[in-house]
Design an enzyme around this catalytic site. Sequence first.
Site, PDB file in Angstrom:
ATOM      1  N   SER A 161      -2.477   4.941   4.370  1.00  0.00           N
ATOM      2  CA  SER A 161      -3.799   5.312   3.879  1.00  0.00           C
ATOM      3  C   SER A 161      -3.899   4.982   2.400  1.00  0.00           C
ATOM      4  O   SER A 161      -2.946   4.497   1.797  1.00  0.00           O
ATOM      5  CB  SER A 161      -4.018   6.810   4.084  1.00  0.00           C
ATOM      6  OG  SER A 161      -3.154   7.508   3.204  1.00  0.00           O
ATOM      7  N   LYS A 162      -5.021   5.293   1.832  1.00  0.00           N
ATOM      8  CA  LYS A 162      -5.254   5.050   0.404  1.00  0.00           C
ATOM      9  C   LYS A 162      -4.168   5.709  -0.448  1.00  0.00           C
ATOM     10  O   LYS A 162      -3.732   5.172  -1.445  1.00  0.00           O
ATOM     11  CB  LYS A 162      -6.612   5.635  -0.002  1.00  0.00           C
ATOM     12  CG  LYS A 162      -7.763   4.737   0.362  1.00  0.00           C
ATOM     13  CD  LYS A 162      -8.795   4.741  -0.758  1.00  0.00           C
ATOM     14  CE  LYS A 162      -9.780   3.607  -0.587  1.00  0.00           C
ATOM     15  NZ  LYS A 162     -10.802   3.897   0.416  1.00  0.00           N
ATOM     16  N   ARG A 163      -3.758   6.865   0.007  1.00  0.00           N
ATOM     17  CA  ARG A 163      -2.737   7.637  -0.703  1.00  0.00           C
ATOM     18  C   ARG A 163      -1.451   6.827  -0.908  1.00  0.00           C
ATOM     19  O   ARG A 163      -0.726   6.987  -1.862  1.00  0.00           O
ATOM     20  CB  ARG A 163      -2.441   8.895   0.121  1.00  0.00           C
ATOM     21  CG  ARG A 163      -1.663   9.977  -0.529  1.00  0.00           C
ATOM     22  CD  ARG A 163      -1.862  11.275   0.276  1.00  0.00           C
ATOM     23  NE  ARG A 163      -1.754  11.027   1.721  1.00  0.00           N
ATOM     24  CZ  ARG A 163      -0.598  11.020   2.381  1.00  0.00           C
ATOM     25  NH1 ARG A 163       0.529  11.245   1.753  1.00  0.00           N
ATOM     26  NH2 ARG A 163      -0.572  10.802   3.689  1.00  0.00           N
TER      27      ARG A 163
END
Length: 489
Positions: free
Chosen positions: A254-256
């Site tokens: 994910s973006k994380r």
Amino acid sequence: MTSSVRVRYAPSPTGYPHVGNIRTALFNWLFARHAGGSFVVRIEDTDVTRKVKGALEAILDGLKWLGLDWDEGPEAGGKYGPYFQSQRLDIYHEAAERLVSQGDAYHCYCSPERLAEMRAEQVRRKQPPGYDRHCRDLSLKERAAKEAEGITPVVRFKAPLEGQTGFDDLIRGGVVFENATIDDFILLKSDGYPTYHLANVVDDHLMEISHVLRAEEWLSSTPRHLLLYRALGFEPPRFAHLPMILGSDRSKLSKRHGAVSITDYREQGYLPEAMLNFLALLGWSLDDKTEILSPEELIASFSLERISKTAAIFNAEKLGWMNGVYIRRLGLSDFTRRSLPFLDRDLPPGVERPLPAGYVERVMPLVQERARTLLEVPELAQFFFVDELTYEPALLIARKMDRDSAAAALETSLERLLELPVFDEESLEAVLRPLAEELGLKAGQLFGTLRVAVTGRTAAPPLFQTMAVLGKEQCLKRIKAARDRLRRL
Ligand code: GLU
């Protein structure tokens, strides 16, 4: 010799191209280039409601940035075009109508309300979701009645109720699905657009795609596609489903985890050649140890056999390390050319533009050794350009020194440096090393104090080189300022 390998990257412009997406493009490109085949880009823009403005441009931009050139597709053209599915609607209509007239598909008149109710009921009864085939066997009369009501039908595939559909995946081997688990999926929507399944199959056939290399998430769609190929009388391509990419904590990327749009990596100062190398190793490897591979080496050695069946882990640390390796491999002028936009943008506004080319060229070798990304370059180089340094004066006092001994060390350094006729690395070393001894200091103490005085930081490129680049005038000015700061402390 031209090869019969034809592969495609078929993005939907429903969002910015993320890492997984571009990895798919890269593996297709490598496979095509290795085989001397064709790499086709096809835009699957049939979901009008999910179209995102700018996504198409970002996708093509990302490909160009990485050097993934395509033989056919947007901008390139080609004899199998158009390469935008939204411009091929007639073709899908014809295929859908053919399936209907053959008895392999049917018109469905169910209203959205009825379908929603059906779904809710399935959830209540803990049944698997799927269309209940309400319209599958409508009589002629029932159909005519629906038509008379003015309902625009969708076209659904008449999936077999029993038996199995299987295929030999080039990465994971034999895969078999029970037909009973496949519902009567939609081929043509009521807005006249085809679904992914229909358009994808029709186009892969018409564009003579030989191998479909795509993300694992599409694996469960493949039996539907195979049923469609059979019903349409088409020979299916070979399939290879690429392993998933997970974050370092093994959860979905994910973006994380830094899985942002590929073009963001350019903004963050990653080099395309490092990115390409890094992406190639997300699920593929040459052997168990080789990490650094040029595009040419990747093309020469790429094979489906070495794609792993298990998920790949996205390691942002490794990407940073790899980018640093590629940065250090750049020729100086290349590194400078690529760094300039970052310097221009991120050096403090007080620094005069354009930056003096000759000076920049002398600064860059010192920065190149340390930067992991181009984004770090302005930060690492800043003290070479600004007029006034800001730092905590206490930093000038090296270990086991006090205010007075540090100020005295700076004062004596000033005197000696002032006399220096040539201000280069060798002469600086020749003066400052003995000076430490003379002052009863360890070299590290004197150099530490001087480093903070001329750079404003405790960690910087090698001191004498740095001072030589800064030049006599600037160094003396900074050392004086440091001495005065200490005195005021
Ligand atoms: N349009 C699909 C996507 O966005 C293509 C999947 C496939 O390659 O079949 O991923």
